[in-house]
Each structure stands twice: as structure tokens, then as C-alpha cells.
Design an enzyme around this catalytic site. Sequence first.
Site, PDB file in Angstrom:
ATOM      1  N   GLU A 188      12.371   6.047  -7.023  1.00 25.42           N
ATOM      2  CA  GLU A 188      12.871   7.128  -6.178  1.00 25.42           C
ATOM      3  C   GLU A 188      13.111   6.492  -4.818  1.00 25.42           C
ATOM      4  O   GLU A 188      12.165   6.140  -4.123  1.00 25.42           O
ATOM      5  CB  GLU A 188      11.836   8.263  -6.128  1.00 25.42           C
ATOM      6  CG  GLU A 188      12.468   9.602  -5.855  1.00 25.42           C
ATOM      7  CD  GLU A 188      12.480   9.908  -4.380  1.00 25.42           C
ATOM      8  OE1 GLU A 188      13.488   9.564  -3.731  1.00 25.42           O
ATOM      9  OE2 GLU A 188      11.506  10.464  -3.895  1.00 25.42           O
ATOM     10  N   CYS A 219      13.456  11.586   2.327  1.00 21.98           N
ATOM     11  CA  CYS A 219      14.508  10.846   1.622  1.00 21.98           C
ATOM     12  C   CYS A 219      15.693  11.745   1.276  1.00 21.98           C
ATOM     13  O   CYS A 219      16.822  11.292   1.219  1.00 21.98           O
ATOM     14  CB  CYS A 219      13.947  10.180   0.381  1.00 21.98           C
ATOM     15  SG  CYS A 219      12.882  11.246  -0.566  1.00 21.98           S
ATOM     16  N   LYS A 254      -1.330   2.581  -5.726  1.00 20.51           N
ATOM     17  CA  LYS A 254      -1.319   1.764  -4.491  1.00 20.51           C
ATOM     18  C   LYS A 254      -0.532   2.579  -3.463  1.00 20.51           C
ATOM     19  O   LYS A 254       0.693   2.601  -3.459  1.00 20.51           O
ATOM     20  CB  LYS A 254      -0.634   0.415  -4.764  1.00 20.51           C
ATOM     21  CG  LYS A 254      -1.040  -0.717  -3.827  1.00 20.51           C
ATOM     22  CD  LYS A 254      -0.834  -0.455  -2.366  1.00 20.51           C
ATOM     23  CE  LYS A 254       0.609  -0.619  -1.920  1.00 20.51           C
ATOM     24  NZ  LYS A 254       0.792  -0.219  -0.491  1.00 20.51           N
ATOM     25  N   GLU A 273      20.540   4.712   5.485  1.00 19.09           N
ATOM     26  CA  GLU A 273      19.444   5.648   5.699  1.00 19.09           C
ATOM     27  C   GLU A 273      18.701   5.256   6.979  1.00 19.09           C
ATOM     28  O   GLU A 273      18.246   4.129   7.115  1.00 19.09           O
ATOM     29  CB  GLU A 273      18.487   5.608   4.502  1.00 19.09           C
ATOM     30  CG  GLU A 273      17.379   6.611   4.605  1.00 19.09           C
ATOM     31  CD  GLU A 273      16.524   6.677   3.349  1.00 19.09           C
ATOM     32  OE1 GLU A 273      16.039   5.628   2.892  1.00 19.09           O
ATOM     33  OE2 GLU A 273      16.340   7.787   2.821  1.00 19.09           O
TER      34      GLU A 273
END
Length: 462
Positions: A245, A279, A170, A369
Site C-alpha cells: 500500500e 496517502c 515492525k 506525493e
Amino acid sequence: MKAHDGMYIDGAWRPAAGRDVIEVVNPADERVIGTVPAGTAEDVDAAVRAARAALPGWSATPPAERAARLAALRDALAAREEEIAETVTAELGSPLAFSRTVHAGMPIAVAGFYAGLAATYVFEEKVGNSTVYHEPVGVVGAITPWNYPLHQIVAKTAPALAAGCTVVLKPAEDTPLTARLFAGAVDEAGLPAGVFNLVTGVGPVAGQALAEHPDVDLVSFTGSTAVGRRIGAIAGAAVKKVALELGGKSANVILPGADLARAVNVGVANVMSNSGQTCSAWTRMLVHRDQYDEAVALAATAAAKYGERIGPVVNAKQRARVRDYIEKGVAEGARLVAGGPGSPRERGYFVSPTVLADVTPEMTVAQEEIFGPVLSILRYDDEEDALRIANGTVYGLAGAVWAGDEAEAVAFARRLDTGQVDINGGRFNPLAPFGGYKQSGVGRELGTHGLTEYLQTKSLQF
Ligand code: NAD
């Protein structure tokens, strides 16, 4: 504008169960470039059934034959390299040269690596009076983000297939066209029907249905920590294996003996690359107080150079989020030395390469982040202070250390709570395990470690 139909399930493009579609937007000009079907739980169920049915055959296929199919997949991707680059540029907005080398070139190389590893990996070993078999975990549900569309797909799918697992993917709703190209390559590579299946759709519907499906044995997710936490909870309740992750807030630690100009320039490039949507980006630069002003000046100059070269961020929501963070940084006392929250262009989701100075460890921009082209520069007093600051977030995905000599940098890097550290500008290595300490995730991707995530052991005693 092209309306793309169907889901790739059980070896063919099949009509979606519902009629809803997702519009794919080019973030550089805000035009709709295509639509894909928005999958439902019904589509996910059909895909998982196909993957389950294909599992006995694929897991029993000799590794050499699985390797041959993966090599064919690599070749099929390589044949589409330019189309992949153009598609990533169209749906993600990254400059074409970057799309060619990084978004297309790197995952093709990773697919080739797993073709090689599938052929050579030792799936059976002797331990005392036991034979230990490394067997595939089963049906894998892979949920991927948009920031490196093909890389994230290959980093899950290639090792899973090499291990003998079957896959339902997906992909992110912002970048489904690259995922469809990948499915086309799988089809051409002659993988048996059902070994790989694609369901496009939105996260809370198709993604959630996949994570919750009782016939999925392992969920591998890359994306935000918020969603990762939910997926971890769903998997935990079902005692299902999970790989996560998640985000990062990586530190670029410049020790006093380092080549300051190089460390700052490479550090700025690292953050601005892919418009900051990485990331593992080194979004916190840590500089000794005696070199602080010089580093800030160098960073501001370096960031200004990216003005025309940087692509947009992926969508309007992400742009708003990045701008909010810049404004919050300034409101909490940071000093804007490059860029800012304003719009650099009339059309497209662009954000100016931004540098914030006088950032202190407790500020929001030093903790959360941002996922945009925003660098925070922090001051430290001594090495212990630098270490405390570097380790002082909930994340631990990547980082960098620069020092006068390598041994000093390595000694510091060994004390960082993080999964990867680049020493004096060491290059990204797609064969090295990649993944997080602390809340940056669970599990490792890439290299041999990426393969073992998809294996479970069975021991026979003699
Ligand atoms: P996200 O976590 O919402 O999406 C990632 C994937 O998860 C997508 O495929 C999405 O459809 C799916 N998803 C969303 N909700 C789901 C649910 N309830 N159940 C199952 N699947 C679901 O991330 P995003 O909105 O694309 O980005 C938001 C933030 O996430 C970014 O600003 C960034 O901080 C972070 N992010 C991190 C990475 C990374 O590589 N670690 C990548 C992309 C985004």
C-alpha cells in the site's frame, strides 16, 4: 522521558538482542518523550520462529474461537482508547480530538469488524465436484508507517489473525509507542503465545530482515513507493506473497455543475487533515477554467482557517521535504495563495497550510506525493481534459468527483484509474476495499477483501 524495554515475542516482553535504542520525539515541541529498543535481525528471527511455532495451533483454531480472541482484542483496545489517543498525539503530533476519533476510534471499530467477520466468513465452499478450503497463508511480516499508527497496524493484523495467520509486526520508528500499546492489548486479550509478535526497529535493519526472512510467507507493507519497490523485489525473488500500500496523488475533480463552495471546502479539509500525511489525500484539485478563480479564492480562505488548528508534520526530515516541494512548486511557476515554506512557529515541525494555484500537470507538485499540508489547484478545459489530468500520474489510490447529479459523477468516476472515489462528499467507509491501481500498490486492505489477502485456496476433488 521513559525508556521502554523489550520486544513482545512469544507471548512475553523479552530483552532485545542489541543495545541500540530509538528516540521517540514529540513533533509539536521537539522533545524526546521516550526510547524503544532498535531491533536487529536476531530479534526478527526470534519473532518469526515464535510466529512459525504458533501457526499450526492458531490456523487450526475454530474461526469462532479466533473471533472471540479478536473481540477480546477489540475490548482491550477500547479500554485503552484515551491512552492510545494521547500516545498518538505525543508521537505523531495530531490534535487530540482528531487522535480520539480517527487514530483511536476508527481502528477499534475495524478490529470489531474483523471479530465479526472471523465468526461468519465461509472458509469452505463447494464448487462442482470440489470442496474449496480458504486456508491461512502462514506467517505474515507486517511493516507499517507512522501516519495512522494504530490504523495501519490493525488493518494488517486483525484480518491476518482472523484468517488464521500469525504475525510479526515492525512498526514505523517514529511511532513505536502506539505499537507497544497494541501489543499490550494483544497480551491482555489472551491470544496464544507467538500468534502476534512485535519488533521495534529501523527500516533498513529490522524491516529489511523481516521482509527477507525465509520463514515469512507474506509481507504486507505500507509506506513509500521507494521502499515498497524494494520489498516487492525481495518478495518476488523468494516467490513470497506481498501486499503493498504505497503513495498517492489523488485528484479531487470538481465538475461544473457541482456545489463549488462545498466541494472546495471539503477538498481543503481532506488535504489538511492529519497535516496532509494521508496517502489517499486529494492533493490535486481540478477545477473548470470558468470557475477557477472563484475556487482558488475559496481554497485560500479555507486553508487560512486551518492555521491554528493543524498539527505539525511527523519529523524534521518530513518538514524539510514538504518545504522543498513548496519552493519547487513556486520555482516551476505555481502561485502561492496561502501558507508557504516558512516556519509558522518557533518550536515544533509545523508547516503552514499551503495552497498553490496555477499548477500545471507536468509540475513536480502535480506529480509527486508531498505528504504535507499542501494543495495544488489545476485548471481544466473540459471533461476529457479533466480525465486526462486526473489519470496522468503514476498513482491511483483514491479521489473524489463532485457534480450536479450523482449519475454524472459516477460516470466520470468509473473512468478514473484509481482504487477509491468519493462521490459528492461520500464518507470514508472502513468496510470498503482500500488499495491502489498502478503504482499505488498491490492488494487491498479493509473489509472482506482485506481478509482474503491473507487466505490461499486448496481444492479437493470428489
Ligand atoms: P518508509 O517507506 O521509509 O517507511 C515505512 C515503513 O517501512 C517503516 O516501518 C520503515 O521502518 C520501513 N522501512 C524503511 N526502509 C525499509 C527497508 N529497506 N526494508 C524494510 N522496511 C523498511 O516511509 P517514510 O520514510 O516513513 O515516509 C516517506 C514517504 O513515504 C512519505 O513522505 C510518504 O510519501 C510515503 N508514505 C506513504 C504512506 C502511505 O500510507 N502510503 C505512509 C507513510 C509514508
